[in-house]
Design an enzyme around this catalytic site. Structure first.
Site, short mmCIF file in Angstrom:
data_model
loop_
_atom_site.label_atom_id
_atom_site.label_comp_id
_atom_site.label_asym_id
_atom_site.label_seq_id
_atom_site.Cartn_x
_atom_site.Cartn_y
_atom_site.Cartn_z
N GLU A 58 60.58 -48.63 -9.54
CA GLU A 58 59.81 -47.64 -10.29
C GLU A 58 59.00 -46.68 -9.41
O GLU A 58 57.77 -46.69 -9.43
CB GLU A 58 58.89 -48.34 -11.31
CG GLU A 58 59.67 -49.20 -12.30
CD GLU A 58 58.81 -49.71 -13.45
OE1 GLU A 58 57.58 -49.55 -13.43
OE2 GLU A 58 59.39 -50.29 -14.38
N GLU A 118 64.59 -54.44 -16.09
CA GLU A 118 63.35 -54.91 -16.76
C GLU A 118 63.41 -54.49 -18.22
O GLU A 118 63.72 -53.34 -18.53
CB GLU A 118 62.09 -54.29 -16.16
CG GLU A 118 61.65 -54.89 -14.87
CD GLU A 118 60.31 -54.33 -14.37
OE1 GLU A 118 59.49 -53.86 -15.20
OE2 GLU A 118 60.10 -54.36 -13.15
C1 FCB Z 1 56.78 -52.25 -15.18
C2 FCB Z 1 56.54 -52.91 -13.86
C3 FCB Z 1 56.33 -54.40 -13.95
C4 FCB Z 1 55.49 -54.77 -15.14
C5 FCB Z 1 56.04 -54.13 -16.39
C6 FCB Z 1 55.28 -54.50 -17.64
O1 FCB Z 1 56.43 -50.90 -15.10
O2 FCB Z 1 57.64 -52.71 -13.00
O3 FCB Z 1 55.78 -54.83 -12.75
O4 FCB Z 1 54.19 -54.49 -14.92
O5 FCB Z 1 56.03 -52.74 -16.25
#
Ligand code: FCB
Length: 473
Positions: A181, A377
């Site tokens: 990210e 994620e």
């Molecule tokens: C993302 C992050 C991760 C976590 C989630 C909820 O942006 O990569 O570390 O904090 O959000």
């Protein structure tokens, strides 16, 4: 068939049917070093920008820090047992740069590298694929003091660090991600100032974003050179579909700008070899982009094997009159973000919209058809509690995961090449500026005793992984 190299077509999705995933689909769960490890001053680890940021009064809710987090540094073996009990096929974790190379340059810290070698070996012993991310936001503080990501030099240091980790683990780790990210690291950290290093400097944040992308490209090349030739290289981007709140030209223009800064600013150089012209034009009053040197975009576009997609919610935007304060959107500070009224939200206030994930995956596939995707994620925070029977019955999270997996399935059915899915997160953990107030885990962590407890969602996910299918609702 191997999850990292290809899979057969899937069956069509239908909410009343069992949704079967392609053979070899990679089921996993993720964490990040600073969010779970704790032990921030042990065995030679150097400080990172998150240690420094947490020490700044008022920066993190309740003054929390990454100590003790989930104490994973000491409890990794127990945690690998948990993963094995769940039947996890892959575990996504990040390496703390300052544990491995305390000053971000120069000598390595053998004890730090040993920790990750032990973790990788424990995973492999249990048949769990290690998926290693090199940078999940925890820059060594020593490098911050030399300019941090604002300094081009940091990208070169990152490539050296990538080589060092690959030399030690490149024979055993099949799946690598360079940076997690970069949008968050650049814009939350350097424009809004709500993440480490806590700077409010929009022009710097754009330079920083470029250096993070350059670091990705250089590290991808370093990994190819140092790791096993079968190692797969990826990067994880936080991406969202962006829509206009109304049909006005101003709101559509706001949506274009946000889409540019969030999505295309990262996907275009990575997959098309050039930053978007509109983003450069939108920000030309704050920088001339001379930080992009000849050849940089080519480096950023170094071939990758998979694109990691981190998805939480779609964005609905409207043009506003004036900036409301420091903003993570350089050149789009006046844009407002709306949560449609009827939408349910998570404990983060994030709208729950699984269809946004299908839309995003389809958009990526249409625009960049050749890159296989991995949902690296996806997950949600809810107000979890241990009930009188000693259980955490997180039914909302089960629904969230089920609906988002159905959304992934719908994308696969539409022809999108999605190779796997990693739930965020394996464990409750330190949620950055919100400290321990938000729980994203499928495993509950009692921070007083460090006892772990599978939530209902963990048991549900175990069954999904075992069946390679999501049950009907
Ligand atoms: C993302 C992050 C991760 C976590 C989630 C909820 O942006 O990569 O570390 O904090 O959000």
């Amino acid at each position: 068939m191997s999850p990292l190299t290809g899979h057969a077509d899937s069956t069509p999705s239908d909410r009343s049917a069992v949704l079967h995933f392609p053979e070899g689909f990679l089921w996993g769960a993720g964490t990040a070093a600073y969010q779970v490890e704790g032990a921030t001053a042990e065995d030679g680890r150097g400080p990172s920008i998150w240690d420094a940021f947490c020490a700044r009064p008022g920066a993190v809710l309740n003054g929390h820090s990454g100590d003790p987090a989930a104490d994973h540094y000491h409890r990794y073996a127990e945690d690998v047992d948990l993963m094995a009990r769940l039947g996890l096929r892959a575990y996504r974790f990040s390496v703390s740069w300052s544990r491995v190379q305390p000053d971000g340059r120069g000598p390595l810290n053998p004890a730090g590298l040993d920790f990750y070698a032990r973790l990788v070996d424990a995973l492999l012993d249990r048949g769990i694929i290690p998926a290693l991310t090199l940078y999940h936001w925890d820059l060594p503080q020593a490098l911050q003091e030399q300019g941090g990501w604002g300094a081009r030099e940091t990208a070169a240091r990152f490539a050296d660090y990538a080589s060092a980790v690959a030399c030690r683990l490149g024979d055993r780790v099949p799946l690598w991600a360079t940076v997690n990210e970069p949008w968050c690291a650049a814009f939350l950290g350097h424009a809004a100032g709500v993440h480490a290093p806590g700077l409010v400097d929009p022009a710097l944040s754009l330079r920083t974003a470029h250096h993070l992308m350059l670091a990705h490209g250089l590290a991808a090349q370093a990994l190819r050179a140092a790791a096993d030739s079968r190692a797969r290289v990826s990067v994880s981007l936080n991406l969202s579909p962006v829509g206009a709140a109304t049909d006005t030209t101003a709101d559509h223009e706001a949506a274009r700008r946000i889409d540019g800064l969030l999505n295309r600013m990262f996907t275009n150089p990575l997959l098309l070899g050039a930053y978007p012209d509109d983003v450069q034009a939108d920000t030309s009053h704050m920088t001339d982009w001379s930080f992009v040197r000849p050849g940089d975009e080519h480096t950023i576009a170094s071939p990758i094997d998979l694109l990691g997609v981190n998805y939480y919610f779609p964005m609905t935007v409207a043009e506003g009159d004036a900036a409301l304060g420091p903003s993570p959107w350089p050149g789009a500070e006046t844009v407002r973000f709306r949560v449609p009224e009827e939408r349910p939200v998570t404990a983060m206030g994030w709208p729950i919209e699984p269809a946004g994930l299908t839309k995003l995956l389809r958009w990526l596939h249409t625009r960049y058809p050749h890159i296989p995707l991995l949902v690296s994620e996806n997950g949600a925070a809810f107000e979890d509690h241990v009930d009188r029977t000693g259980q955490v019955q997180d039914i909302e999270r089960v629904c969230y995961l089920r609906d988002h997996l159905a959304a992934v399935h719908a994308a696969i059915t539409a022809g999108v090449d999605v190779r796997g899915y990693f739930v965020w997160s394996l464990l409750d953990n330190f949620e950055w500026a919100l400290g321990y107030s938000k729980r994203f885990g499928i495993t509950y962590v009692d921070y007083t005793t460090q006892r772990r407890l599978f939530k209902s969602s963990a048991r549900w996910y175990r069954d999904v992984m075992a069946a390679n299918a999501v049950p009907s609702c």
